[in-house]
Design a protein around this motif. Structure first.
Motif, mmCIF file in Angstrom:
data_model
loop_
_atom_site.group_PDB
_atom_site.id
_atom_site.type_symbol
_atom_site.label_atom_id
_atom_site.label_comp_id
_atom_site.label_asym_id
_atom_site.label_seq_id
_atom_site.Cartn_x
_atom_site.Cartn_y
_atom_site.Cartn_z
ATOM 1 N N GLY A 213 0.807 -1.326 0.068
ATOM 2 C CA GLY A 213 0.050 -0.030 -0.174
ATOM 3 C C GLY A 213 0.785 1.359 0.084
ATOM 4 O O GLY A 213 0.381 2.227 0.204
ATOM 5 N N ARG A 214 2.094 1.094 -0.117
ATOM 6 C CA ARG A 214 3.257 2.344 0.029
ATOM 7 C C ARG A 214 3.331 2.593 -1.520
ATOM 8 O O ARG A 214 3.869 1.769 -2.220
ATOM 9 N N TYR A 215 3.464 3.844 -1.957
ATOM 10 C CA TYR A 215 3.840 4.277 -3.178
ATOM 11 C C TYR A 215 5.272 4.942 -3.149
ATOM 12 O O TYR A 215 5.577 5.456 -2.334
ATOM 13 N N ALA A 216 6.116 4.418 -4.227
ATOM 14 C CA ALA A 216 7.182 5.031 -4.438
ATOM 15 C C ALA A 216 7.541 5.887 -5.677
ATOM 16 O O ALA A 216 6.242 6.114 -6.138
ATOM 17 N N LEU A 217 8.496 5.952 -6.108
ATOM 18 C CA LEU A 217 8.491 7.174 -7.366
ATOM 19 C C LEU A 217 8.358 6.427 -8.718
ATOM 20 O O LEU A 217 8.008 6.992 -9.939
ATOM 21 N N ILE A 218 8.827 5.375 -8.928
ATOM 22 C CA ILE A 218 9.394 4.581 -10.311
ATOM 23 C C ILE A 218 8.840 3.071 -10.290
ATOM 24 O O ILE A 218 9.133 2.299 -9.267
ATOM 25 N N GLN A 219 8.156 2.684 -11.259
ATOM 26 C CA GLN A 219 7.787 1.444 -11.535
ATOM 27 C C GLN A 219 8.640 0.395 -11.897
ATOM 28 O O GLN A 219 9.501 0.937 -12.810
ATOM 29 N N THR A 220 8.775 -0.682 -11.154
ATOM 30 C CA THR A 220 9.641 -1.343 -11.598
ATOM 31 C C THR A 220 9.266 -2.820 -12.391
ATOM 32 O O THR A 220 9.978 -3.270 -13.148
ATOM 33 N N ALA A 221 8.226 -3.394 -11.821
ATOM 34 C CA ALA A 221 7.732 -4.580 -12.348
ATOM 35 C C ALA A 221 6.277 -4.765 -12.206
ATOM 36 O O ALA A 221 5.744 -3.972 -11.179
ATOM 37 N N GLN A 222 5.561 -5.604 -12.580
ATOM 38 C CA GLN A 222 4.179 -5.878 -12.409
ATOM 39 C C GLN A 222 4.157 -7.122 -11.071
ATOM 40 O O GLN A 222 5.279 -7.806 -10.795
ATOM 41 N N LEU A 223 3.081 -7.146 -10.243
ATOM 42 C CA LEU A 223 3.145 -8.181 -9.166
ATOM 43 C C LEU A 223 3.290 -9.714 -9.860
ATOM 44 O O LEU A 223 3.714 -10.288 -9.067
ATOM 45 N N SER A 224 2.782 -9.843 -11.068
ATOM 46 C CA SER A 224 2.929 -11.007 -11.796
ATOM 47 C C SER A 224 4.134 -11.502 -12.025
ATOM 48 O O SER A 224 4.362 -12.715 -12.247
ATOM 49 N N ASP A 225 5.280 -10.630 -11.936
ATOM 50 C CA ASP A 225 6.723 -10.984 -12.241
ATOM 51 C C ASP A 225 7.300 -11.546 -10.964
ATOM 52 O O ASP A 225 8.328 -12.258 -11.419
ATOM 53 N N VAL A 226 6.655 -11.582 -9.889
ATOM 54 C CA VAL A 226 7.296 -12.162 -8.676
ATOM 55 C C VAL A 226 6.919 -13.736 -8.550
ATOM 56 O O VAL A 226 6.014 -14.227 -8.918
ATOM 57 N N ASP A 227 7.958 -14.461 -8.357
ATOM 58 C CA ASP A 227 7.858 -15.889 -8.299
ATOM 59 C C ASP A 227 7.751 -16.354 -6.957
ATOM 60 O O ASP A 227 6.931 -17.265 -6.495
ATOM 61 N N ILE A 228 8.470 -15.893 -6.198
ATOM 62 C CA ILE A 228 8.362 -15.957 -4.485
ATOM 63 C C ILE A 228 8.306 -14.872 -3.834
ATOM 64 O O ILE A 228 9.093 -13.983 -4.081
#
Length: 251
Positions: A213-228
């Motif tokens: 729920g925290r916002y940072a400055l720059i998007q890096t990836a989608q949640l679907s890119d996480v495996d673990i």
């Protein structure tokens, strides 16, 4: 430190999550009256530290991460639990990329008993912890060092990391949301994360509960890119659904 100064520091600490917090929530959290919170918010606003909004307040400027030593001390117990759980998934002989985030540094310190690791990193801390021991091989991306992060994330370092194909990338994150995905604060580190997501066979993300729920400055990836996903508290229904594709470990 007097009570007012301590209370104001506690309010600022809670607002560093990047969220707008209500007067009622702050009053309940600090066990004081709503009027006491309003008085402290007025004082903080007079100093330019916050912006008051209807029924609450937020930081006056976008949340920025502090120097490395300061960030290492934030949520340290949660990060240590995450690190211990994450380390159980990394066997001897693994080829891993480890970024320069503080949670990743905690994980690296739990790998000092592993043998024959191949470690790719842009972090001096990771290099110091895992280089030169247990028959490990270390590949340190170099370039212009960011002294606050004790890491390298400029163009030269990015190109170096881009040439590897690790079994597993161990990554930290600045913020997580269901609408914006994974985010970071530092442009160079955000690019490092993108490279890791693109080149690694699997990605392990270590993230304590404060990042959701925290916002940072720059998007890096989608949640679907996480495996673990390794975290310290059970996910809400919203995030459990968003990470349904991943292996989720609650430390």
């Amino acid at each position: 430190m007097d009570k007012r100064s301590k209370r104001q520091r506690e309010i600022m600490s809670r607002l560093r999550s990047g969220r707008t917090l209500s007067v009622n929530a702050l009053a309940s959290d600090l066990s004081v009256s709503d009027e006491t919170i309003r008085r402290e918010l007025r004082a903080l606003e007079d100093h330019g530290a916050i912006i008051r909004e209807h029924g609450g307040a937020r930081l006056a400027a976008p949340t920025l991460e502090g120097p490395l030593l300061q960030r290492l001390g934030e949520n340290a117990d949660a990060k240590l639990r995450i690190a211990r759980a994450a380390a159980e998934m990394i066997p001897d002989g693994a080829i891993v990329f480890i970024d320069s985030g503080t949670t990743s540094l905690f994980i690296a310190r739990q790998l000092v008993e592993r043998k024959s690791l191949t470690v790719i990193t842009n972090s001096l801390g990771v290099a110091n912890d895992l280089g030169g021991i247990n028959n490990n091989r270390l590949f340190l991306a170099a370039g212009q060092m960011d002294y606050e992060y004790r890491a390298f994330s400029d163009h030269a370092a990015q190109e170096y990391v881009r040439g590897f194909t690790p079994h597993l990338a161990i990554l930290s994150v600045g913020g997580i949301s269901t609408d914006q995905g994974l985010m970071d604060f530092h442009p160079g580190e955000a690019t490092m994360s993108r490279i890791a997501y693109a080149t690694s066979k699997r990605v392990l993300l270590g993230a304590d509960a404060s990042k959701f729920g925290r916002y940072a400055l720059i998007q890096t990836a989608q949640l679907s890119d996480v495996d673990i996903l390794v975290t310290d508290e059970p996910l809400t229904d919203e995030y459990a659904s968003a990470f349904a594709h991943a292996e989720v470990v609650v430390a």
